[in-house]
Scaffold this active site. Structure first.
Site, PDB file in Angstrom:
ATOM      1  N   SER A 124       4.310  -4.245   5.148  1.00  0.00           N
ATOM      2  CA  SER A 124       5.634  -4.194   4.934  1.00  0.00           C
ATOM      3  C   SER A 124       6.108  -4.056   6.603  1.00  0.00           C
ATOM      4  CB  SER A 124       5.951  -2.942   4.323  1.00  0.00           C
ATOM      5  OG  SER A 124       7.353  -2.346   4.653  1.00  0.00           O
ATOM      6  N   TYR A 148       4.955   6.684   2.285  1.00  0.00           N
ATOM      7  CA  TYR A 148       4.798   5.352   1.858  1.00  0.00           C
ATOM      8  C   TYR A 148       4.343   4.276   2.982  1.00  0.00           C
ATOM      9  CZ  TYR A 148       6.475   0.428   0.999  1.00  0.00           C
ATOM     10  OH  TYR A 148       6.317  -0.708   0.793  1.00  0.00           O
ATOM     11  N   LYS A 152       0.604   2.204   3.741  1.00  0.00           N
ATOM     12  CA  LYS A 152       0.773   0.694   4.182  1.00  0.00           C
ATOM     13  C   LYS A 152      -0.329   0.570   5.341  1.00  0.00           C
ATOM     14  CE  LYS A 152       2.944  -1.344   0.787  1.00  0.00           C
ATOM     15  NZ  LYS A 152       2.106  -2.013  -0.301  1.00  0.00           N
TER      16      LYS A 152
HETATM   17  P1  NAD Z   1       7.531  -3.696  -7.985  1.00  0.00           P
HETATM   18  O1  NAD Z   1       7.579  -2.184  -8.097  1.00  0.00           O
HETATM   19  O2  NAD Z   1       8.631  -4.428  -8.551  1.00  0.00           O
HETATM   20  O3  NAD Z   1       6.241  -4.323  -8.284  1.00  0.00           O
HETATM   21  C1  NAD Z   1       4.911  -3.524  -8.090  1.00  0.00           C
HETATM   22  C2  NAD Z   1       3.983  -3.842  -9.610  1.00  0.00           C
HETATM   23  O4  NAD Z   1       2.797  -3.190  -9.454  1.00  0.00           O
HETATM   24  C3  NAD Z   1       5.034  -3.331 -10.530  1.00  0.00           C
HETATM   25  O5  NAD Z   1       4.838  -4.104 -11.719  1.00  0.00           O
HETATM   26  C4  NAD Z   1       3.892  -1.996 -11.143  1.00  0.00           C
HETATM   27  O6  NAD Z   1       4.065  -1.747 -12.463  1.00  0.00           O
HETATM   28  C5  NAD Z   1       2.589  -2.371 -10.346  1.00  0.00           C
HETATM   29  N1  NAD Z   1       1.799  -1.579 -10.369  1.00  0.00           N
HETATM   30  C6  NAD Z   1       1.889  -0.296  -9.432  1.00  0.00           C
HETATM   31  N2  NAD Z   1       0.796   0.412  -9.244  1.00  0.00           N
HETATM   32  C7  NAD Z   1      -0.019  -0.333 -10.001  1.00  0.00           C
HETATM   33  C8  NAD Z   1      -1.461   0.120 -10.238  1.00  0.00           C
HETATM   34  N3  NAD Z   1      -2.090   1.126  -9.730  1.00  0.00           N
HETATM   35  N4  NAD Z   1      -2.079  -0.637 -11.220  1.00  0.00           N
HETATM   36  C9  NAD Z   1      -1.658  -1.911 -11.695  1.00  0.00           C
HETATM   37  N5  NAD Z   1      -0.304  -2.285 -11.473  1.00  0.00           N
HETATM   38  C10 NAD Z   1       0.461  -1.340 -10.579  1.00  0.00           C
HETATM   39  O7  NAD Z   1       7.624  -3.882  -6.452  1.00  0.00           O
HETATM   40  P2  NAD Z   1       7.735  -5.289  -5.586  1.00  0.00           P
HETATM   41  O8  NAD Z   1       8.903  -4.968  -4.852  1.00  0.00           O
HETATM   42  O9  NAD Z   1       7.600  -6.335  -6.012  1.00  0.00           O
HETATM   43  O10 NAD Z   1       6.627  -4.930  -4.326  1.00  0.00           O
HETATM   44  C11 NAD Z   1       5.339  -5.566  -4.481  1.00  0.00           C
HETATM   45  C12 NAD Z   1       4.331  -4.984  -3.194  1.00  0.00           C
HETATM   46  O11 NAD Z   1       5.038  -5.464  -1.901  1.00  0.00           O
HETATM   47  C13 NAD Z   1       4.429  -3.469  -3.099  1.00  0.00           C
HETATM   48  O12 NAD Z   1       2.969  -3.178  -2.666  1.00  0.00           O
HETATM   49  C14 NAD Z   1       5.418  -2.812  -2.030  1.00  0.00           C
HETATM   50  O13 NAD Z   1       4.981  -1.933  -1.371  1.00  0.00           O
HETATM   51  C15 NAD Z   1       5.389  -4.224  -1.102  1.00  0.00           C
HETATM   52  N6  NAD Z   1       6.730  -4.265  -0.356  1.00  0.00           N
HETATM   53  C16 NAD Z   1       7.991  -4.267  -1.014  1.00  0.00           C
HETATM   54  C17 NAD Z   1       9.087  -4.364  -0.422  1.00  0.00           C
HETATM   55  C18 NAD Z   1      10.379  -4.345  -0.979  1.00  0.00           C
HETATM   56  O14 NAD Z   1      11.359  -4.131  -0.477  1.00  0.00           O
HETATM   57  N7  NAD Z   1      10.543  -4.750  -2.177  1.00  0.00           N
HETATM   58  C19 NAD Z   1       9.085  -4.638   0.909  1.00  0.00           C
HETATM   59  C20 NAD Z   1       7.822  -4.324   1.746  1.00  0.00           C
HETATM   60  C21 NAD Z   1       6.635  -4.410   1.022  1.00  0.00           C
HETATM   61  N1  UFG Z   2      21.595   1.088   2.621  1.00  0.00           N
HETATM   62  C1  UFG Z   2      23.085   1.734   2.584  1.00  0.00           C
HETATM   63  N2  UFG Z   2      23.190   2.350   1.197  1.00  0.00           N
HETATM   64  C2  UFG Z   2      22.306   2.419   0.187  1.00  0.00           C
HETATM   65  C3  UFG Z   2      21.017   1.601   0.434  1.00  0.00           C
HETATM   66  C4  UFG Z   2      20.875   1.295   1.609  1.00  0.00           C
HETATM   67  O1  UFG Z   2      23.891   2.003   3.273  1.00  0.00           O
HETATM   68  O2  UFG Z   2      22.623   2.650  -0.925  1.00  0.00           O
HETATM   69  C5  UFG Z   2      21.277   0.821   4.284  1.00  0.00           C
HETATM   70  C6  UFG Z   2      20.347   1.578   4.443  1.00  0.00           C
HETATM   71  O3  UFG Z   2      20.808   2.523   5.425  1.00  0.00           O
HETATM   72  C7  UFG Z   2      19.760   0.347   5.672  1.00  0.00           C
HETATM   73  C8  UFG Z   2      20.028  -0.937   4.731  1.00  0.00           C
HETATM   74  O4  UFG Z   2      21.052  -0.701   3.640  1.00  0.00           O
HETATM   75  O5  UFG Z   2      20.657   0.303   6.712  1.00  0.00           O
HETATM   76  C9  UFG Z   2      18.895  -1.311   4.033  1.00  0.00           C
HETATM   77  O6  UFG Z   2      18.308  -0.372   3.352  1.00  0.00           O
HETATM   78  P1  UFG Z   2      17.116  -0.552   2.341  1.00  0.00           P
HETATM   79  O7  UFG Z   2      16.983   0.672   1.581  1.00  0.00           O
HETATM   80  O8  UFG Z   2      17.542  -1.792   1.203  1.00  0.00           O
HETATM   81  O9  UFG Z   2      15.813  -1.148   2.830  1.00  0.00           O
HETATM   82  P2  UFG Z   2      15.278  -0.174   4.423  1.00  0.00           P
HETATM   83  O10 UFG Z   2      15.199  -1.282   5.571  1.00  0.00           O
HETATM   84  O11 UFG Z   2      15.478   0.882   4.404  1.00  0.00           O
HETATM   85  O12 UFG Z   2      13.691  -0.492   3.571  1.00  0.00           O
HETATM   86  C10 UFG Z   2      13.127  -1.500   2.945  1.00  0.00           C
HETATM   87  C11 UFG Z   2      12.088  -0.974   1.820  1.00  0.00           C
HETATM   88  C12 UFG Z   2      10.884  -0.317   2.656  1.00  0.00           C
HETATM   89  C13 UFG Z   2      10.310  -1.557   3.427  1.00  0.00           C
HETATM   90  C14 UFG Z   2      11.454  -1.933   4.644  1.00  0.00           C
HETATM   91  C15 UFG Z   2      10.931  -3.007   5.343  1.00  0.00           C
HETATM   92  O13 UFG Z   2      12.511   0.078   1.078  1.00  0.00           O
HETATM   93  O14 UFG Z   2       9.744  -0.006   1.362  1.00  0.00           O
HETATM   94  O15 UFG Z   2      12.452  -2.443   3.684  1.00  0.00           O
HETATM   95  O16 UFG Z   2      10.398  -3.983   4.611  1.00  0.00           O
HETATM   96  F1  UFG Z   2       9.520  -0.950   4.345  1.00  0.00           F
END
Ligand code: NAD
Ligand code: UFG
Length: 337
Positions: A124, A148, A152
């Site tokens: 991330s 979190y 990572k």
């Molecule tokens: P998500 O929660 O929708 O998907 C994660 C999936 O993993 C879920 O289906 C959950 O049931 C499964 N899971 C969690 N722990 C598990 C375990 N121990 N064993 C088996 N299955 C398990 O999340 P996502 O948004 O699809 O994110 C996927 C990956 O990308 C995550 O590692 C997350 O940290 C990373 N990531 C997400 C974002 C974002 O904003 N969505 C940003 C950066 C990184």
């Molecule tokens: N925000 C609001 N109101 C809300 C939610 C978010 O104003 O209800 C704003 C935040 O302050 C930020 C922007 O919208 O300025 C984006 O916020 P998000 O929570 O959607 O995303 P972040 O950039 O804070 O974090 C996300 C994931 C993290 C990841 C990161 C970079 O939650 O896990 O992107 O990939 F690490």
């Protein structure tokens, strides 16, 4: 290629399975359903025409992993499974370290036992902490401000050490910026449990009437309009980035690190405005205090991925918001139980 997709029923994993099937890969899904529903599998079948094999299980369960590797002839792993709620990670740090760090260590040790040596890991942009400048390149210093983010970072460090000791492995760290949007069919999308933490799912729930207004966390940042600026990337572009990584790096040993972002930054208010245009609905909002731990702006320099992986994001803000709205309006309560 037969690819084990951990967390393949989640938001990014399910979209990646669709794109993989279309590209001729064969995904096999392991998910413990802690943040997803098994009905996602029906939607993957509906959209792609193929129902991947699904094993309900946990990445921390080495026995289950070794069985899958031995029975399914797996070539490589994409490791999405993880917990991702920043606020919850502050309350429950052990849960995050166990699931995200320990889960990855168990997975790698099972891979080592059976001789599968290609891994793509979901990292991330959070590992850049509060960057000194934007756009961010892969060689920027890393840091973390919450459990979190630290989980990572720890995984990145563990995998780096492991790859050094096992130079024949191919390990790719993909640092995602802010994934948004949905499959254009309107059949797959982001379905957060409870109150969404992230901006776009919150905005779509306001537009559909499930929530009264959006709280905008601060309008006094040093940005174009005072609200936070992020690099929002369509989830299908992100999915395609995984396929590009497998194609270009799957057989190339080494530790490879890439930003997956668009290179553009949009403010919260620009996102709200774009969503209103795509949905034809008003998104009422109130400016509230800054959210603790938030940074002003964060966007990627994605040129390394373009150069090495022949990948770049192609979907614009209009498709991100239109696709999100299609999913939200066709599935106001998310996936069926
Ligand atoms: P998500 O929660 O929708 O998907 C994660 C999936 O993993 C879920 O289906 C959950 O049931 C499964 N899971 C969690 N722990 C598990 C375990 N121990 N064993 C088996 N299955 C398990 O999340 P996502 O948004 O699809 O994110 C996927 C990956 O990308 C995550 O590692 C997350 O940290 C990373 N990531 C997400 C974002 C974002 O904003 N969505 C940003 C950066 C990184
Ligand atoms: N925000 C609001 N109101 C809300 C939610 C978010 O104003 O209800 C704003 C935040 O302050 C930020 C922007 O919208 O300025 C984006 O916020 P998000 O929570 O959607 O995303 P972040 O950039 O804070 O974090 C996300 C994931 C993290 C990841 C990161 C970079 O939650 O896990 O992107 O990939 F690490």
């Amino acid at each position: 290629m037969r690819i084990l997709v951990t967390g393949g029923l989640g938001y990014i994993g399910s979209h990646t399975c669709i794109q993989m099937i279309e590209a001729g890969y064969h995904p096999i899904i392991l998910d413990n359903l802690c943040n997803s529903k098994s009905s996602v599998l029906d939607r993957i079948k509906e959209v792609s025409g193929h129902r991947p094999l699904f094993i309900e299980g946990d990445v921390r369960d080495k026995r289950v992993l070794v069985d899958i590797f031995q029975q399914q002839n797996i070539d490589a792993v994409i490791h999405f499974a993880g917990l991702k709620a920043v606020g919850e990670s502050v309350e429950l740090p052990l849960r995050y370290y166990d699931n995200n760090v320990n889960g990855t260590l168990v997975l790698v040790s099972a891979m080592q036992e059976v001789g599968v040596k290609t891994l793509v890991f979901s990292s991330s942009a959070t590992v850049y902490g509060d960057p000194a400048s934007v756009p961010i390149t892969e060689d920027f210093p890393t840091s973390a401000t919450n459990p979190y983010g630290r989980s990572k970072l720890m995984v990145e460090e563990c995998l780096t050490d492991f790859q050094k000791a096992n130079p024949e492995w191919s390990i790719t760290l993909l640092r995602y910026f802010n994934p948004v949007g949905s499959h254009p069919s309107g059949r797959l999308g982001e379905d957060p449990l409870g109150i969404p933490n992230n901006l776009m799912p919150f905005v779509s729930q306001v537009a559909i009437g499930r929530r009264e207004f959006l709280s905008v966390f601060g309008d006094d940042y040093e940005t174009k309009d005072g609200t936070g600026v992020r690099d929002y990337i369509h989830v299908l572009d992100l999915s395609d980035g995984h396929i590009a990584a497998l194609k270009h790096l799957g057989k190339k040993s080494g530790l490879h690190t890439y930003n997956l972002g668009t290179g553009n930054g949009y403010s919260v208010l620009e996102m709200v405005n774009a969503f209103e245009q795509a949905s034809g609905r008003e998104v009422p909002y109130k400016i509230v205090e800054r959210r603790s731990g938030d940074i002003a702006e964060c966007w990627a320099d994605p040129s390394k991925a373009e150069k090495d992986l022949d990948w770049k994001a192609t979907r614009n803000l209009q498709s991100m918001t239109a696709d999100s709205w299609r999913w939200q309006s066709n599935n106001p309560d998310g996936y069926p139980d």
